[in-house]
Write an enzyme that holds these catalytic residues in place. Structure first.
Site, PDB file in Angstrom:
ATOM      1  N   ASN A   7      53.248   6.462  31.802  1.00 56.84           N
ATOM      2  CA  ASN A   7      52.350   6.440  30.650  1.00 56.84           C
ATOM      3  C   ASN A   7      50.935   6.442  31.229  1.00 56.84           C
ATOM      4  O   ASN A   7      50.439   5.411  31.684  1.00 56.84           O
ATOM      5  CB  ASN A   7      52.627   5.171  29.824  1.00 56.84           C
ATOM      6  CG  ASN A   7      51.719   5.055  28.624  1.00 56.84           C
ATOM      7  OD1 ASN A   7      50.850   5.914  28.395  1.00 56.84           O
ATOM      8  ND2 ASN A   7      51.905   4.004  27.848  1.00 56.84           N
ATOM      9  N   ARG A  99      55.226   9.590  28.514  1.00 58.85           N
ATOM     10  CA  ARG A  99      54.779   9.340  27.151  1.00 58.85           C
ATOM     11  C   ARG A  99      53.603  10.280  26.910  1.00 58.85           C
ATOM     12  O   ARG A  99      52.617  10.250  27.648  1.00 58.85           O
ATOM     13  CB  ARG A  99      54.316   7.899  26.998  1.00 58.85           C
ATOM     14  CG  ARG A  99      53.728   7.670  25.634  1.00 58.85           C
ATOM     15  CD  ARG A  99      53.035   6.347  25.529  1.00 58.85           C
ATOM     16  NE  ARG A  99      52.471   6.223  24.197  1.00 58.85           N
ATOM     17  CZ  ARG A  99      51.332   5.598  23.932  1.00 58.85           C
ATOM     18  NH1 ARG A  99      50.630   5.052  24.907  1.00 58.85           N
ATOM     19  NH2 ARG A  99      50.893   5.523  22.710  1.00 58.85           N
ATOM     20  N   HIS A 189      53.101   5.763  17.325  1.00 56.78           N
ATOM     21  CA  HIS A 189      54.140   4.750  17.618  1.00 56.78           C
ATOM     22  C   HIS A 189      55.533   5.279  17.304  1.00 56.78           C
ATOM     23  O   HIS A 189      56.466   4.500  17.065  1.00 56.78           O
ATOM     24  CB  HIS A 189      53.949   3.468  16.763  1.00 56.78           C
ATOM     25  CG  HIS A 189      52.795   2.628  17.139  1.00 56.78           C
ATOM     26  ND1 HIS A 189      52.099   1.879  16.204  1.00 56.78           N
ATOM     27  CD2 HIS A 189      52.187   2.388  18.323  1.00 56.78           C
ATOM     28  CE1 HIS A 189      51.132   1.220  16.802  1.00 56.78           C
ATOM     29  NE2 HIS A 189      51.160   1.519  18.091  1.00 56.78           N
TER      30      HIS A 189
END
Ligand code: ADP
Length: 427
Positions: A7, A99, A189
């Protein structure tokens, strides 16, 4: 299969190394080999690693950029010093999962990264100028460190929300602005909402089609998602993560006219005004004390400060209002699922949100609520018709599992996914 989950941010690179294999997708036997963070990118970096036995390691490296720092980290992981027996060489890492914040309208599911996919992520930079460029940096760094042959997969924060219908994602502004600038609700999210809804499905032993839940991700950033028949049909975050619930430092919903008014009255530029709404508002803005719910709750207990109380009340009221709105949007729901740092740990916030939802059939079991801290479980009474659950999120695990699926060419989450078996084992 050993998957490195990355990430990439502007000054940090978070990582998690997960040993998974195709069987583990159904058997929950994934092993976290280590996780941590490379901090202070741009200067001399500091690498923090949490080992699987709970031991923490911290060391500095003389590298500055993402690629060199990742290379340094991987060399350490593969060395005897780390003690990670599964990784003795770079070639023991079988895939990298990233991500990626914004997949725009292009990506409705996770993708094996090709040059075309990379170009698509670049096309979405305009929609997430602060995030996608760093995610691309992470992909290119991993490509350099592991070589172009190692499969890499992009898992998008937005893709779970692709099923949101037009009437829920369009803003009531001139339609050509949607066409010209792609102004619409995307939601964020998504990996967390998807993970907890799939975990809920497993807990209850139900199929995807039978999954009707409202998921509340309450962390520093907060968002709610309405999931009907296993698909997301609405979410509280919008074009950007600023819309919706009250957050640590973000305002969430507000009258759009206020933006111009603040700019004029405070002599701020559009970007300064946006920064004020993103970084000085929310819990911090109202309380004047902190964006951290723990600090606010301690202060409330110790001093009953009026503005601290107000901040918590506004936060919980907004969340409850969204539950009500989504109940209407979904035509009823079976459960409200809490996750994120606040949702997982604060029994008080959960109780405040649920109080006043008795009309909808939700009765909180005080004891269960107090006992469920950082763990999974039902917090509503058995005779509730709208249940409440706490399910700790695990975005990295979902990224690792999607990575495995993409690499193996297996079907994974998509709107056309066939329903899971009644034992809910397919995650
Ligand atoms: P992020 O969105 O950055 O991943 P987290 O999901 O870790 O953040 O959530 C951070 C929030 O969770 C902070 O507001 C923190 O105060 C809150 N939090 C963590 N533990 C508790 C707790 N025991 N009680 C209340 N709030 C908590």
């Amino acid at each position: 299969m050993n998957v490195l989950v990355l990430n990439a941010g502007s000054s940090s690179l978070k990582f998690q190394l997960i040993a998974t294999d195709p069987a583990a997708i159904t058997a929950d036997k994934d092993v976290r080999l280590c996780r941590g963070q490379i901090n202070r990118l741009g200067g001399e970096v500091v690498i923090e690693v949490l080992m699987r036995d709970g031991l923490r390691k911290k060391f500095a490296a003389s590298t500055r950029d993402m690629q060199a720092s990742l290379e340094h980290l991987m060399q350490w992981i593969a060395s005897d010093a780390s003690g990670i027996g599964e990784i003795r060489a770079l070639s023991d890492v079988n895939a990298v999962g990233h991500r990626v914040v914004h997949g725009g309208e292009l990506f409705g599911e996770s993708k094996l990264i090709t040059d075309e996919v990379l170009k698509g992520i670049e096309d979405c930079i305009e929609l997430a100028p602060l995030h996608n460029p760093n995610n691309i940096k992470g992909i290119l760094a991993a490509r350099q460190v592991f070589g172009p042959k190692l499969p890499q997969v992009a898992v998008f924060d937005t893709s779970f929300h692709h099923s949101i219908p037009e009437h829920a994602y369009l803003y009531a502004i001139p339609y050509h602005l949607y066409r010209r600038h792609r102004i619409r609700r995307y939601g964020f999210h998504g990996t967390s909402h998807r993970y907890v809804s799939e975990r809920y499905r497993r807990l209850r032993g139900i199929s995807r089609e039978q999954t009707n839940v409202i998921t509340m991700h309450l962390g520093n950033g907060c968002s709610a998602a309405a999931i009907r028949g296993g698909e997301c049909i609405d979410t509280s975050m919008g074009m950007t993560p600023l819309e919706g619930l009250v957050m640590g430092t973000r305002s969430g919903d507000l009258d759009p006219a206020i933006v111009g008014l603040i700019a004029t009255k405070e002599s701020l530029s559009p970007s300064e005004t946006e920064a004020l709404l993103n970084t000085q508002s929310g819990l911090l803005g109202i309380s004047g004390l902190s964006n951290d719910m723990r600090v606010l709750q301690e202060e409330l207990e110790g001093h009953d400060d009026r503005r601290v109380r107000l901040a918590i009340e506004v936060f919980c009221y907004r969340a409850r209002k969204y539950v009500g709105a989504f109940l209407a949007a979904m035509g009823g729901s079976d459960a409200v699922v809490f996750t994120g740092g606040i949702g997982e740990n604060s029994a008080d916030v959960r109780a405040r949100i649920c109080t006043g939802l008795e009309w909808a059939g939700l009765k909180v079991d005080e004891k269960r609520n107090q006992q469920t801290v950082g763990s999974e479980g039902q917090i509503s009474t058995d005779d509730s018709s709208l249940h409440a659950f706490v399910i700790p999120t695990d975005e990295e695990l979902l990224i690792a599992r999607d990575t495995v699926r993409c690499v193996l060419g297996e079907p994974h989450f998509s709107r056309s996914e066939s329903p899971s078996t009644a034992d809910g084992k397919r995650l």
